[in-house]
Design a protein around this motif. Sequence first.
Motif, PDB file in Angstrom:
ATOM      1  N   GLY A   1       0.127  20.346  -7.744  1.00  0.00           N
ATOM      2  CA  GLY A   1       0.922  19.359  -8.468  1.00  0.00           C
ATOM      3  C   GLY A   1       0.789  17.952  -7.933  1.00  0.00           C
ATOM      4  N   PHE A   2       0.081  17.786  -6.793  1.00  0.00           N
ATOM      5  CA  PHE A   2      -0.122  16.451  -6.227  1.00  0.00           C
ATOM      6  C   PHE A   2      -0.994  15.646  -7.187  1.00  0.00           C
ATOM      7  N   PRO A   3      -0.768  14.331  -7.311  1.00  0.00           N
ATOM      8  CA  PRO A   3      -1.557  13.518  -8.237  1.00  0.00           C
ATOM      9  C   PRO A   3      -3.066  13.643  -8.012  1.00  0.00           C
ATOM     10  N   ASP A   4      -3.823  13.425  -9.092  1.00  0.00           N
ATOM     11  CA  ASP A   4      -5.274  13.604  -9.093  1.00  0.00           C
ATOM     12  C   ASP A   4      -6.013  12.678  -8.137  1.00  0.00           C
ATOM     13  N   LEU A   5      -5.568  11.439  -8.045  1.00  0.00           N
ATOM     14  CA  LEU A   5      -6.268  10.447  -7.231  1.00  0.00           C
ATOM     15  C   LEU A   5      -5.313   9.743  -6.282  1.00  0.00           C
ATOM     16  N   THR A   6      -5.808   9.476  -5.084  1.00  0.00           N
ATOM     17  CA  THR A   6      -5.166   8.545  -4.178  1.00  0.00           C
ATOM     18  C   THR A   6      -6.113   7.369  -4.113  1.00  0.00           C
ATOM     19  N   VAL A   7      -5.645   6.198  -4.515  1.00  0.00           N
ATOM     20  CA  VAL A   7      -6.520   5.035  -4.530  1.00  0.00           C
ATOM     21  C   VAL A   7      -6.085   4.056  -3.449  1.00  0.00           C
ATOM     22  N   LEU A   8      -7.062   3.559  -2.712  1.00  0.00           N
ATOM     23  CA  LEU A   8      -6.808   2.704  -1.556  1.00  0.00           C
ATOM     24  C   LEU A   8      -7.373   1.312  -1.803  1.00  0.00           C
ATOM     25  N   HIS A   9      -6.599   0.301  -1.434  1.00  0.00           N
ATOM     26  CA  HIS A   9      -7.033  -1.090  -1.572  1.00  0.00           C
ATOM     27  C   HIS A   9      -6.893  -1.757  -0.202  1.00  0.00           C
ATOM     28  N   PRO A  10      -7.965  -2.369   0.305  1.00  0.00           N
ATOM     29  CA  PRO A  10      -7.908  -2.950   1.641  1.00  0.00           C
ATOM     30  C   PRO A  10      -6.963  -4.150   1.725  1.00  0.00           C
ATOM     31  N   LEU A  11      -6.424  -4.320   2.908  1.00  0.00           N
ATOM     32  CA  LEU A  11      -5.668  -5.529   3.222  1.00  0.00           C
ATOM     33  C   LEU A  11      -6.513  -6.288   4.245  1.00  0.00           C
ATOM     34  N   PRO A  12      -7.278  -7.284   3.785  1.00  0.00           N
ATOM     35  CA  PRO A  12      -8.186  -8.004   4.684  1.00  0.00           C
ATOM     36  C   PRO A  12      -7.484  -8.525   5.927  1.00  0.00           C
ATOM     37  N   GLY A  13      -8.175  -8.428   7.047  1.00  0.00           N
ATOM     38  CA  GLY A  13      -7.629  -8.902   8.310  1.00  0.00           C
ATOM     39  C   GLY A  13      -6.776  -7.880   9.024  1.00  0.00           C
TER      40      GLY A  13
ATOM     41  N   ARG B   1      -4.257  -5.821 -10.566  1.00  0.00           N
ATOM     42  CA  ARG B   1      -3.541  -7.102 -10.487  1.00  0.00           C
ATOM     43  C   ARG B   1      -2.404  -7.045  -9.470  1.00  0.00           C
ATOM     44  N   GLU B   2      -1.640  -5.956  -9.511  1.00  0.00           N
ATOM     45  CA  GLU B   2      -0.497  -5.820  -8.591  1.00  0.00           C
ATOM     46  C   GLU B   2      -0.974  -5.745  -7.143  1.00  0.00           C
ATOM     47  N   ALA B   3      -2.037  -5.020  -6.886  1.00  0.00           N
ATOM     48  CA  ALA B   3      -2.569  -4.921  -5.520  1.00  0.00           C
ATOM     49  C   ALA B   3      -3.028  -6.292  -5.025  1.00  0.00           C
ATOM     50  N   ARG B   4      -3.698  -7.025  -5.884  1.00  0.00           N
ATOM     51  CA  ARG B   4      -4.155  -8.370  -5.495  1.00  0.00           C
ATOM     52  C   ARG B   4      -2.976  -9.296  -5.249  1.00  0.00           C
ATOM     53  N   ARG B   5      -1.932  -9.164  -6.075  1.00  0.00           N
ATOM     54  CA  ARG B   5      -0.733  -9.998  -5.897  1.00  0.00           C
ATOM     55  C   ARG B   5      -0.078  -9.711  -4.551  1.00  0.00           C
ATOM     56  N   ILE B   6       0.097  -8.432  -4.244  1.00  0.00           N
ATOM     57  CA  ILE B   6       0.738  -8.044  -2.981  1.00  0.00           C
ATOM     58  C   ILE B   6      -0.118  -8.454  -1.793  1.00  0.00           C
ATOM     59  N   ALA B   7      -1.421  -8.228  -1.873  1.00  0.00           N
ATOM     60  CA  ALA B   7      -2.317  -8.628  -0.784  1.00  0.00           C
ATOM     61  C   ALA B   7      -2.231 -10.139  -0.562  1.00  0.00           C
ATOM     62  N   GLY B   8      -2.157 -10.898  -1.654  1.00  0.00           N
ATOM     63  CA  GLY B   8      -2.032 -12.353  -1.547  1.00  0.00           C
ATOM     64  C   GLY B   8      -0.728 -12.775  -0.886  1.00  0.00           C
ATOM     65  N   LEU B   9       0.364 -12.120  -1.257  1.00  0.00           N
ATOM     66  CA  LEU B   9       1.657 -12.429  -0.646  1.00  0.00           C
ATOM     67  C   LEU B   9       1.648 -12.117   0.854  1.00  0.00           C
ATOM     68  N   LEU B  10       1.064 -11.003   1.217  1.00  0.00           N
ATOM     69  CA  LEU B  10       0.994 -10.639   2.636  1.00  0.00           C
ATOM     70  C   LEU B  10       0.120 -11.617   3.415  1.00  0.00           C
ATOM     71  N   LYS B  11      -0.951 -12.060   2.800  1.00  0.00           N
ATOM     72  CA  LYS B  11      -1.834 -13.035   3.449  1.00  0.00           C
ATOM     73  C   LYS B  11      -1.099 -14.352   3.655  1.00  0.00           C
ATOM     74  N   GLU B  12      -0.380 -14.829   2.614  1.00  0.00           N
ATOM     75  CA  GLU B  12       0.407 -16.062   2.729  1.00  0.00           C
ATOM     76  C   GLU B  12       1.423 -15.943   3.838  1.00  0.00           C
ATOM     77  N   ARG B  13       2.117 -14.828   3.875  1.00  0.00           N
ATOM     78  CA  ARG B  13       3.164 -14.628   4.894  1.00  0.00           C
ATOM     79  C   ARG B  13       2.576 -14.632   6.301  1.00  0.00           C
ATOM     80  N   SER B  14       1.417 -14.002   6.474  1.00  0.00           N
ATOM     81  CA  SER B  14       0.811 -13.947   7.811  1.00  0.00           C
ATOM     82  C   SER B  14       0.340 -15.336   8.253  1.00  0.00           C
ATOM     83  N   GLN B  15      -0.014 -16.216   7.314  1.00  0.00           N
ATOM     84  CA  GLN B  15      -0.445 -17.562   7.659  1.00  0.00           C
ATOM     85  C   GLN B  15       0.744 -18.441   8.042  1.00  0.00           C
ATOM     86  N   ILE B  16       1.926 -18.102   7.538  1.00  0.00           N
ATOM     87  CA  ILE B  16       3.137 -18.872   7.838  1.00  0.00           C
ATOM     88  C   ILE B  16       3.619 -18.542   9.245  1.00  0.00           C
ATOM     89  N   MET B  17       3.474 -17.297   9.641  1.00  0.00           N
ATOM     90  CA  MET B  17       4.017 -16.854  10.938  1.00  0.00           C
ATOM     91  C   MET B  17       3.190 -17.291  12.095  1.00  0.00           C
TER      92      MET B  17
END
Length: 132
Positions: free
Chosen positions: A53-65, A116-132
Amino acid sequence: MAHQLAPHLRPATEAEIEAALRDVLLRGGFYPVKTDAAMINRGSRGRGSIRTGFPDLTVLHPLPGTTLCLAALVETKTVTGKLRQSQIERHAELRDLYGLQPLILRDPKEAVALIREARRIAGLLKERSQIM
């Protein structure tokens, strides 16, 4: 011999939809992993196994850095396909116990929103890491 319709004249099969989804996700920077429990060990409950019953695919998107990635659980269905009871139960378990929300995708075009959502989240995380 039964006459079969050409692929472009009949509804796509689940396997065809999944293959097309994988292609779209690969082009979008995801790494799709087939996680069909039936391919591993049907119904196994051992540690580290994939349960029925586990979903068919697990899809992974890198978080650069970083060594981390974003992940999504994808259940592939045809336009008229319904979840089996084991899928309903496993998806509920993933939501209730782990806070994970499996996606049910019926058309490769639906993968674009995930990209699109993965790219949005990755972008937000990148922005946040540059602020800190």
